[in-house]
Design an enzyme around this catalytic site. Structure first.
Site, PDB file in Angstrom:
ATOM      1  N   ILE A 283     -86.296 -28.742  18.377  1.00 30.72           N
ATOM      2  CA  ILE A 283     -86.378 -30.041  17.703  1.00 30.72           C
ATOM      3  C   ILE A 283     -86.065 -29.891  16.218  1.00 30.72           C
ATOM      4  CG2 ILE A 283     -87.911 -31.945  17.064  1.00 30.72           C
ATOM      5  CD1 ILE A 283     -87.179 -32.033  19.954  1.00 30.72           C
ATOM      6  N   ASN A 308     -84.500 -17.410  14.176  1.00 37.26           N
ATOM      7  CA  ASN A 308     -84.315 -18.860  14.238  1.00 37.26           C
ATOM      8  C   ASN A 308     -83.909 -19.424  12.875  1.00 37.26           C
ATOM      9  OD1 ASN A 308     -84.998 -18.796  16.895  1.00 37.26           O
ATOM     10  ND2 ASN A 308     -87.002 -19.749  16.665  1.00 37.26           N
ATOM     11  N   LYS A 395     -98.021 -34.891  26.092  1.00 40.34           N
ATOM     12  CA  LYS A 395     -99.132 -34.090  26.608  1.00 40.34           C
ATOM     13  C   LYS A 395    -100.423 -34.307  25.810  1.00 40.34           C
ATOM     14  CE  LYS A 395     -96.170 -30.564  28.627  1.00 40.34           C
ATOM     15  NZ  LYS A 395     -94.951 -31.385  28.521  1.00 40.34           N
ATOM     16  N   VAL A 439     -87.432 -26.614  31.703  1.00 41.65           N
ATOM     17  CA  VAL A 439     -87.086 -26.216  33.068  1.00 41.65           C
ATOM     18  C   VAL A 439     -85.582 -26.066  33.278  1.00 41.65           C
ATOM     19  CG1 VAL A 439     -89.145 -27.223  34.103  1.00 41.65           C
ATOM     20  CG2 VAL A 439     -87.089 -28.616  33.862  1.00 41.65           C
TER      21      VAL A 439
END
Length: 587
Positions: A283, A308, A395, A439
């Protein structure tokens, strides 16, 4: 042989030679036509003089205006127009010279020769330029490539067919599906309605779809025609080879919000110094790209991962970008960063997000997510940041795991810290396609290895959104926020993970791969939610709503967070702060 190897120099010499021959032939024929094929001897010198002058003028103009750099194979209409202008200009200059030196250099030069010569030269020079493209597009063996159906608007269909024909692509357009233009032709390819294609689709092997349409709906229609090779037209690709890419599950799940307000985002971002925490994550890195795109003045890239941070820094070529290798847990270092760079906007994307890993590392999850967020909010307020935008997650709604509960505490801290000079908002959304730990990369790897694909439960569902779409909406929410809001992005309908796995197998042409169910992991629930209750408020954009505010006394919340760090029974304390937390071990 090296002599036959094409080079820019050889191409220039070749076309100069062709142009000289064209000018000579045109001049000579123009005189022949003028005098009924019997040229008086006194005009022979005028032929050579005009040939020489026209050659010098035209060759010089062609060279100066870089006509000789134009690829023979990709000669375009724009190039034709430029050559026409040059020929007209050179003819006008030549005409002025003829009249200026008539009777001295030129002996009574016939006026009718001038337009005849211009027309003949125009035809010969343009013919020499378009000859190769004409031959390749009409007679090339590539015109017998895979019969391909184009699904696009008129403008995109013109672009797609032109690219396929020009580049002798392995896919050859034989029909265009556009119900509104039935019966017309674009670049020689007939436009048909869907009903026509259902009747005459036999032999079509490939379909190319423009992303301006709902790819998911188009996909189902194409599959009913028995066309299995489906590609997406990607006009913004940096590489010609990627212009037509195989359809992916991301294309089928993409939502493309219609109320994206780019002007509002631009006003929010432009000329601002922006600090992005977690700048190297899935993100955070996309937020950085969007900030660069929308004209931020300066980017402070904050991340504790060396690799990163390096990766995203390499992409920031059009903006002043400062890499800060730092953890949000270290408040003293954070304060030095804020003091030095004085950001106008902070976008907080740094967090531990992987549910099972946080379940196995509860203290680290609390330290990074809760304390890290508290540190960066407090520091933003202390140093007068205009707006603070926190990335949250679905979540956090009625959480069943530690990660979701820590993010809910972050939401509470963000919402109740507002009103101290910094406008603080949070943005809540579901899973983003292709992020690290999601996933889809996992399923792709399992398919490449021949399976099986592991899904935790046959009924598990999740919300999905493309990373660029989510990040632009995050910036839009930040732009409209006045402080204290928890914005919720419209994620569409939830997707069954087992259906996602089947679709990926189908797209890969691997219907033989087995899907096995491994059982829910610790803290995982079957269905995610975006709202705690239905009392959300609308905004001016359909894609963004606002959750009902949750009051929590800040003095008490700070005390509870301190106790959370110290207590050995962290699950009980988490439940005390977030009463809706129902921990699931799924054992």
């Amino acid at each position: 042989m090296s002599f036959l190897t094409p080079t820019n120099f050889k191409r220039t010499l070749f076309f100069i030679f062709l142009d000289i021959i064209a000018i000579f032939i045109s001049t000579y024929i123009a005189f022949l036509l003028r005098f009924d094929f019997t040229i008086p001897l006194k005009y022979l010198s005028d032929i050579y003089k005009s040939f020489f002058i026209l050659s010098v003028i035209r060759i010089s103009l062609f060279y100066m205006l870089e006509i000789y750099k134009v690829s023979w194979r990709y000669f375009s209409f724009k190039d034709q127009v430029q050559i026409t202008y040059i020929l007209l200009l050179s003819t006008i200059v030549f005409t002025l010279l003829v009249y200026a030196f008539r009777g001295s250099i030129f002996l009574g030069y016939p006026r009718s020769v001038i337009p005849i010569e211009f027309l003949l030269t125009f035809l010969l020079i343009l013919s020499s330029r378009v000859s190769k493209r004409f031959f390749l597009e009409i007679y090339s063996k590539n015109s017998f490539g895979k019969p391909t159906l184009i699904i696009a608007s008129a403008q995109k269909a013109e672009e797609i067919t032109r690219k396929l024909i020009k580049n002798h692509h392995e896919n050859w357009p034989v029909a265009i599906w556009n119900d509104n233009m039935r019966g017309q032709k674009i670049n020689g390819v007939e436009v048909k309605s869907y009903e026509d294609i259902k009747i005459f689709h036999k032999g079509i092997e490939t379909a190319i779809v423009s992303t301006e349409y709902n790819v998911k709906e188009i996909y189902e229609d194409i599959k009913t025609l028995g066309i299995n090779d489906i590609k997406i037209f990607n006009p913004f690709s940096d590489y010609e080879a990627n212009t037509f890419k195989d359809i992916s599950v991301e294309d089928l799940l993409a939502r493309h919000p219609k109320d994206l307000d780019k002007e509002r985002i631009g006003t929010f971002i432009k000329f601002k110094t922006i600090l992005v925490s977690g700048a190297g994550g899935s993100i955070g890195s996309e937020i950085c790209r969007q900030c660069q795109k929308y004209g931020a003045k300066k980017l402070i890239l904050l991340d504790h991962s060396e690799y990163n941070l390096y990766s995203i820094l390499e992409e920031m070529r059009e903006i002043e970008a400062v890499p800060v290798m730092q953890s949000i847990v270290d408040k003293k270092l954070l304060e030095k960063t804020f003091q030095q760079h004085k950001p106008d906007i902070v976008i907080h994307a740094a967090a531990y997000k992987h549910v099972p890993l946080v379940e196995s590392n509860i203290y680290e999850g609390i330290l990074n997510n809760v304390i890290g967020t508290k540190n960066i909010i407090d520091t933003s307020i202390k140093y007068g940041v205009e707006k603070f935008v926190m990335i949250s997650t679905d979540k956090a709604v009625r959480p069943t795991n530690v990660m979701g509960t820590t993010k809910r505490i972050c939401e509470l801290y963000a919402q109740n810290s507002n009103g101290k000079g910094t406008d603080i908002v949070a943005v809540r959304f579901g899973n983003v396609l292709g992020s690290s730990g999601s996933v889809i990369p996992k399923f792709k790897k399992q398919i490449e290895e021949g399976g099986p694909i592991t899904v935790t439960h046959p009924d598990i569902t999740r919300y999905f959104m493309l990373i660029p779409e989510a990040c632009e909406l995050v910036l839009q929410a930040g732009a409209i926020g006045s402080g204290g809001e928890i914005f919720i992005l419209d994620m569409g309908e939830p997707v069954k993970i087992v259906d996602l796995a089947k679709k990926m197998c189908e797209l890969s042409g691997r219907d033989d791969i087995e899907i096995v169910f491994s059982g829910l992991r610790p803290g995982e629930k079957l269905y995610e939610e975006l709202l705690i209750d239905e009392s959300d408020a609308k905004t001016e954009y359909e894609s963004i709503t606002v959750a009902k505010p949750s009051h929590y006394d800040m003095e008490q919340l700070n005390k509870d967070i301190e106790e959370l760090l110290e207590t050995p029974d962290k699950l009980t304390k988490l439940r005390e702060i977030v009463p809706e937390f129902e921990h699931k071990t799924n054992n």
